[in-house]
Design a protein around this motif. Structure first.
Motif, PDB file in Angstrom:
ATOM      1  N   PHE A  35       0.858  -1.208   0.111  1.00 45.39           N
ATOM      2  CA  PHE A  35       0.299   0.006   0.102  1.00 45.39           C
ATOM      3  C   PHE A  35       0.855   1.202   0.150  1.00 45.39           C
ATOM      4  CE2 PHE A  35      -3.120  -3.087   1.297  1.00 45.39           C
ATOM      5  CZ  PHE A  35      -4.352  -2.459   0.674  1.00 45.39           C
ATOM      6  N   SER A  38      -0.029   4.619  -2.082  1.00 45.20           N
ATOM      7  CA  SER A  38      -1.298   4.319  -2.663  1.00 45.20           C
ATOM      8  C   SER A  38      -2.443   5.384  -1.465  1.00 45.20           C
ATOM      9  CB  SER A  38      -1.733   2.841  -2.108  1.00 45.20           C
ATOM     10  OG  SER A  38      -3.206   2.824  -2.302  1.00 45.20           O
ATOM     11  N   ALA A  40      -5.207   4.525  -0.665  1.00 42.95           N
ATOM     12  CA  ALA A  40      -6.034   3.643  -0.041  1.00 42.95           C
ATOM     13  C   ALA A  40      -6.376   4.020   1.843  1.00 42.95           C
ATOM     14  CB  ALA A  40      -5.734   2.130   0.274  1.00 42.95           C
ATOM     15  N   ALA A  55      -9.996   2.501  -1.908  1.00 42.84           N
ATOM     16  CA  ALA A  55      -8.873   1.778  -2.454  1.00 42.84           C
ATOM     17  C   ALA A  55      -8.616   1.924  -4.091  1.00 42.84           C
ATOM     18  CB  ALA A  55      -9.001   0.265  -2.399  1.00 42.84           C
ATOM     19  N   LYS A  60      -6.589  -4.241  -4.328  1.00 41.41           N
ATOM     20  CA  LYS A  60      -6.520  -3.343  -2.921  1.00 41.41           C
ATOM     21  C   LYS A  60      -7.522  -3.154  -1.899  1.00 41.41           C
ATOM     22  CE  LYS A  60      -2.313  -1.062  -4.154  1.00 41.41           C
ATOM     23  NZ  LYS A  60      -1.534  -0.107  -4.980  1.00 41.41           N
ATOM     24  N   MET A  61      -8.863  -3.318  -2.878  1.00 42.76           N
ATOM     25  CA  MET A  61      -9.976  -3.113  -1.980  1.00 42.76           C
ATOM     26  C   MET A  61     -10.259  -4.393  -1.203  1.00 42.76           C
ATOM     27  SD  MET A  61     -12.834  -1.654  -0.637  1.00 42.76           S
ATOM     28  CE  MET A  61     -13.047  -0.041  -1.818  1.00 42.76           C
ATOM     29  N   LEU A  64      -7.736  -4.392   1.835  1.00 43.16           N
ATOM     30  CA  LEU A  64      -8.360  -3.673   2.518  1.00 43.16           C
ATOM     31  C   LEU A  64      -9.273  -4.427   3.550  1.00 43.16           C
ATOM     32  CD1 LEU A  64      -7.575  -0.753   3.454  1.00 43.16           C
ATOM     33  CD2 LEU A  64      -9.400  -0.115   1.812  1.00 43.16           C
ATOM     34  N   TYR A  94     -10.569   6.015  -8.180  1.00 45.84           N
ATOM     35  CA  TYR A  94     -10.423   5.075  -7.031  1.00 45.84           C
ATOM     36  C   TYR A  94     -12.260   4.491  -6.732  1.00 45.84           C
ATOM     37  CZ  TYR A  94      -6.310   7.245  -5.951  1.00 45.84           C
ATOM     38  OH  TYR A  94      -4.962   7.969  -6.055  1.00 45.84           O
TER      39      TYR A  94
END
Length: 165
Positions: A35, A38, A40, A55, A60-61, A64, A94
């Protein structure tokens, strides 16, 4: 000796533990190599009982969510108390997703729970009282049977048993 025994079934979430889990998730997010650089983020809105996740992409979601759910599990908070809404596009490409924290028994869930108890054929009475379901019986053994039965049933909300008398 009382002629009737009872207990309440509730679905509550300790918001202090949720806050601690989110804070730990934010710290882990800041330290994770995948990350770095990022945008995020995780943000808790205590008043609305919502957690907003932002994210860069789907991968990445998912990471997360894994971080958040891992912290919830370590803090002893049931993952059933999280209700993820659908993902939506946010600023500059995003992805944003909101997770509502479910606390309390809505009336339709309380009715469903009372029906599950009735269908178990255990000789008890149920009363829906706002955000809780009261189970009443002349025998303590029947109440303990109901608790054991409900622990086996996969219900959509986390259940706690209180006021056992």
């Amino acid at each position: 000796m009382a002629d009737k025994f009872s207990f309440d079934i509730v679905s509550e979430v300790d918001m202090m533990e949720v806050e601690n889990a989110v804070n730990q998730s934010q710290k882990e997010l800041a330290n994770r190599f995948d990350f770095k650089g990022s945008k995020a983020s995780l943000e808790l809105n205590k008043n609305d009982k919502k957690i907003t996740l932002v994210a860069d992409d789907d991968f990445k979601m998912k990471a997360l969510k894994d971080i958040l759910e891992g912290r919830f599990a370590k803090r002893g908070i049931s993952l059933k108390s999280l209700d993820y809404k659908s993902q939506e596009k946010a600023f500059e490409g995003y992805i944003r997703q909101v997770a509502e924290i479910i606390s309390g028994l809505p009336s339709e869930k309380a009715k469903e729970l009372a029906k599950i108890i009735r269908d178990s054929k255990i000789k008890v009475q149920t009363q829906i009282d706002g955000a809780k379901v009261k189970v009443i019986s002349p025998k303590k053994d029947d109440l303990q049977q109901v608790i054991a039965y409900l622990k086996q049933v996969s219900f959509s909300l986390p259940l706690q048993f209180t006021n056992y008398r």
